[in-house]
Design a protein around this motif. Structure first.
Motif, PDB file in Angstrom:
ATOM      1  N   MET A   1       0.842  -1.185   0.000  1.00 37.01           N
ATOM      2  CA  MET A   1       0.000   0.000   0.000  1.00 37.01           C
ATOM      3  C   MET A   1       0.884   1.246   0.000  1.00 37.01           C
ATOM      4  SD  MET A   1      -3.075  -1.197   0.013  1.00 37.01           S
ATOM      5  CE  MET A   1      -4.316  -0.141   0.672  1.00 37.01           C
ATOM      6  N   VAL A   2       0.393   2.265  -0.669  1.00 38.84           N
ATOM      7  CA  VAL A   2       1.099   3.533  -0.795  1.00 38.84           C
ATOM      8  C   VAL A   2       0.172   4.634  -0.278  1.00 38.84           C
ATOM      9  CG1 VAL A   2       2.008   5.164  -2.498  1.00 38.84           C
ATOM     10  CG2 VAL A   2       2.458   2.731  -2.757  1.00 38.84           C
ATOM     11  N   ASP A   3       0.714   5.569   0.473  1.00 41.17           N
ATOM     12  CA  ASP A   3      -0.058   6.735   0.911  1.00 41.17           C
ATOM     13  C   ASP A   3       0.100   7.832  -0.126  1.00 41.17           C
ATOM     14  OD1 ASP A   3      -1.056   5.801   3.415  1.00 41.17           O
ATOM     15  OD2 ASP A   3       0.956   6.026   4.237  1.00 41.17           O
ATOM     16  N   VAL A   4      -1.015   8.409  -0.544  1.00 37.55           N
ATOM     17  CA  VAL A   4      -1.004   9.492  -1.526  1.00 37.55           C
ATOM     18  C   VAL A   4      -1.533  10.742  -0.843  1.00 37.55           C
ATOM     19  CG1 VAL A   4      -1.870  10.274  -3.755  1.00 37.55           C
ATOM     20  CG2 VAL A   4      -1.410   7.842  -3.387  1.00 37.55           C
ATOM     21  N   LEU A   5      -0.754  11.817  -0.900  1.00 36.64           N
ATOM     22  CA  LEU A   5      -1.130  13.084  -0.298  1.00 36.64           C
ATOM     23  C   LEU A   5      -1.520  14.066  -1.391  1.00 36.64           C
ATOM     24  CD1 LEU A   5       1.856  13.466   2.201  1.00 36.64           C
ATOM     25  CD2 LEU A   5      -0.324  12.291   2.563  1.00 36.64           C
ATOM     26  N   PHE A   6      -2.604  14.790  -1.157  1.00 32.56           N
ATOM     27  CA  PHE A   6      -3.070  15.812  -2.086  1.00 32.56           C
ATOM     28  C   PHE A   6      -2.999  17.173  -1.404  1.00 32.56           C
ATOM     29  CE2 PHE A   6      -5.691  12.032  -3.207  1.00 32.56           C
ATOM     30  CZ  PHE A   6      -5.180  11.815  -4.473  1.00 32.56           C
ATOM     31  N   PHE A   7      -2.664  18.191  -2.178  1.00 31.60           N
ATOM     32  CA  PHE A   7      -2.589  19.547  -1.657  1.00 31.60           C
ATOM     33  C   PHE A   7      -3.449  20.478  -2.498  1.00 31.60           C
ATOM     34  CE2 PHE A   7       1.186  17.414  -0.204  1.00 31.60           C
ATOM     35  CZ  PHE A   7       1.271  17.813   1.115  1.00 31.60           C
ATOM     36  N   ALA A   8      -3.867  21.588  -1.878  1.00 32.61           N
ATOM     37  CA  ALA A   8      -4.613  22.666  -2.532  1.00 32.61           C
ATOM     38  C   ALA A   8      -5.852  22.127  -3.248  1.00 32.61           C
ATOM     39  CB  ALA A   8      -3.699  23.449  -3.459  1.00 32.61           C
ATOM     40  N   GLU A   9      -6.050  22.518  -4.524  1.00 32.00           N
ATOM     41  CA  GLU A   9      -7.280  22.130  -5.219  1.00 32.00           C
ATOM     42  C   GLU A   9      -7.378  20.626  -5.453  1.00 32.00           C
ATOM     43  OE1 GLU A   9      -4.482  23.360  -8.599  1.00 32.00           O
ATOM     44  OE2 GLU A   9      -5.095  24.329  -6.763  1.00 32.00           O
ATOM     45  N   LEU A  10      -6.258  19.931  -5.495  1.00 31.52           N
ATOM     46  CA  LEU A  10      -6.325  18.471  -5.631  1.00 31.52           C
ATOM     47  C   LEU A  10      -6.996  17.845  -4.414  1.00 31.52           C
ATOM     48  CD1 LEU A  10      -2.821  17.657  -7.154  1.00 31.52           C
ATOM     49  CD2 LEU A  10      -5.029  17.679  -8.324  1.00 31.52           C
ATOM     50  N   GLN A  11      -6.728  18.407  -3.250  1.00 35.27           N
ATOM     51  CA  GLN A  11      -7.356  17.939  -2.019  1.00 35.27           C
ATOM     52  C   GLN A  11      -8.864  18.142  -2.105  1.00 35.27           C
ATOM     53  OE1 GLN A  11      -5.583  19.716   1.419  1.00 35.27           O
ATOM     54  NE2 GLN A  11      -7.223  19.107   2.771  1.00 35.27           N
ATOM     55  N   GLU A  12      -9.266  19.291  -2.613  1.00 32.70           N
ATOM     56  CA  GLU A  12     -10.694  19.567  -2.761  1.00 32.70           C
ATOM     57  C   GLU A  12     -11.331  18.628  -3.779  1.00 32.70           C
ATOM     58  OE1 GLU A  12     -11.204  23.729  -3.604  1.00 32.70           O
ATOM     59  OE2 GLU A  12      -9.851  24.286  -1.964  1.00 32.70           O
ATOM     60  N   ASP A  13     -10.650  18.409  -4.908  1.00 33.31           N
ATOM     61  CA  ASP A  13     -11.189  17.527  -5.952  1.00 33.31           C
ATOM     62  C   ASP A  13     -11.324  16.089  -5.466  1.00 33.31           C
ATOM     63  OD1 ASP A  13     -11.212  19.703  -7.654  1.00 33.31           O
ATOM     64  OD2 ASP A  13      -9.421  19.092  -8.765  1.00 33.31           O
ATOM     65  N   ALA A  14     -10.349  15.617  -4.689  1.00 36.16           N
ATOM     66  CA  ALA A  14     -10.372  14.232  -4.195  1.00 36.16           C
ATOM     67  C   ALA A  14     -11.323  14.063  -3.016  1.00 36.16           C
ATOM     68  CB  ALA A  14      -8.962  13.800  -3.789  1.00 36.16           C
ATOM     69  N   GLY A  15     -11.648  15.157  -2.344  1.00 40.35           N
ATOM     70  CA  GLY A  15     -12.511  15.070  -1.183  1.00 40.35           C
ATOM     71  C   GLY A  15     -11.781  14.629   0.074  1.00 40.35           C
ATOM     72  N   SER A  16     -10.454  14.591   0.001  1.00 39.50           N
ATOM     73  CA  SER A  16      -9.635  14.176   1.130  1.00 39.50           C
ATOM     74  C   SER A  16      -8.212  14.660   0.900  1.00 39.50           C
ATOM     75  CB  SER A  16      -9.648  12.648   1.246  1.00 39.50           C
ATOM     76  OG  SER A  16      -8.825  12.213   2.304  1.00 39.50           O
ATOM     77  N   ASP A  17      -7.463  14.796   1.986  1.00 38.40           N
ATOM     78  CA  ASP A  17      -6.072  15.203   1.835  1.00 38.40           C
ATOM     79  C   ASP A  17      -5.143  14.007   1.658  1.00 38.40           C
ATOM     80  OD1 ASP A  17      -6.283  14.250   4.433  1.00 38.40           O
ATOM     81  OD2 ASP A  17      -5.003  15.792   5.291  1.00 38.40           O
ATOM     82  N   GLN A  18      -5.677  12.786   1.868  1.00 44.35           N
ATOM     83  CA  GLN A  18      -4.837  11.594   1.798  1.00 44.35           C
ATOM     84  C   GLN A  18      -5.677  10.369   1.478  1.00 44.35           C
ATOM     85  OE1 GLN A  18      -2.280  11.171   5.198  1.00 44.35           O
ATOM     86  NE2 GLN A  18      -2.189   8.955   5.009  1.00 44.35           N
ATOM     87  N   VAL A  19      -5.120   9.485   0.648  1.00 52.53           N
ATOM     88  CA  VAL A  19      -5.743   8.186   0.393  1.00 52.53           C
ATOM     89  C   VAL A  19      -4.655   7.123   0.462  1.00 52.53           C
ATOM     90  CG1 VAL A  19      -7.631   9.067  -1.028  1.00 52.53           C
ATOM     91  CG2 VAL A  19      -5.513   8.359  -2.130  1.00 52.53           C
ATOM     92  N   ARG A  20      -5.054   5.925   0.772  1.00 57.78           N
ATOM     93  CA  ARG A  20      -4.136   4.776   0.794  1.00 57.78           C
ATOM     94  C   ARG A  20      -4.577   3.868  -0.342  1.00 57.78           C
ATOM     95  NH1 ARG A  20      -0.128   3.067   3.853  1.00 57.78           N
ATOM     96  NH2 ARG A  20       0.111   0.878   4.394  1.00 57.78           N
ATOM     97  N   ILE A  21      -3.634   3.516  -1.209  1.00 55.64           N
ATOM     98  CA  ILE A  21      -4.004   2.791  -2.422  1.00 55.64           C
ATOM     99  C   ILE A  21      -2.975   1.707  -2.715  1.00 55.64           C
ATOM    100  CG2 ILE A  21      -2.822   4.425  -3.938  1.00 55.64           C
ATOM    101  CD1 ILE A  21      -5.241   4.148  -5.854  1.00 55.64           C
TER     102      ILE A  21
END
Length: 77
Positions: A1-21
């Motif tokens: 599993m990999v942790d993916v971090l999103f910042f700024a508008e990507l965080q808003e688009d994903a609906g979360s600041d982090q996902v595990r995939i």
């Protein structure tokens, strides 16, 4: 599993600041494709990429427990 971090508008688009995939053995580019099929990340292609806090290229191959951050361009003045 990999942790993916999103910042700024990507965080808003994903609906979360982090996902595990599940992305072990995938390249960052393949991870991006996987993310685009699951989330509406409009600016993912313009984002800078960091793997384990070091800027990386799309060819970087991921392994278990990596942390991948997508950092969109910043503007302002």
């Amino acid at each position: 599993m990999v942790d993916v971090l999103f910042f700024a508008e990507l965080q808003e688009d994903a609906g979360s600041d982090q996902v595990r995939i599940e992305a072990d053995g995938l390249s960052v580019n393949e991870l991006k494709t996987k993310l685009l099929s699951s989330y509406e990340l409009t600016n993912l292609d313009q984002a800078m990429i960091a793997v384990n806090e070091e800027y990386s290229r799309e060819e970087t191959v991921l392994k278990s427990d990596d942390v991948v951050a997508f950092i969109p361009p910043v503007s302002g003045g």
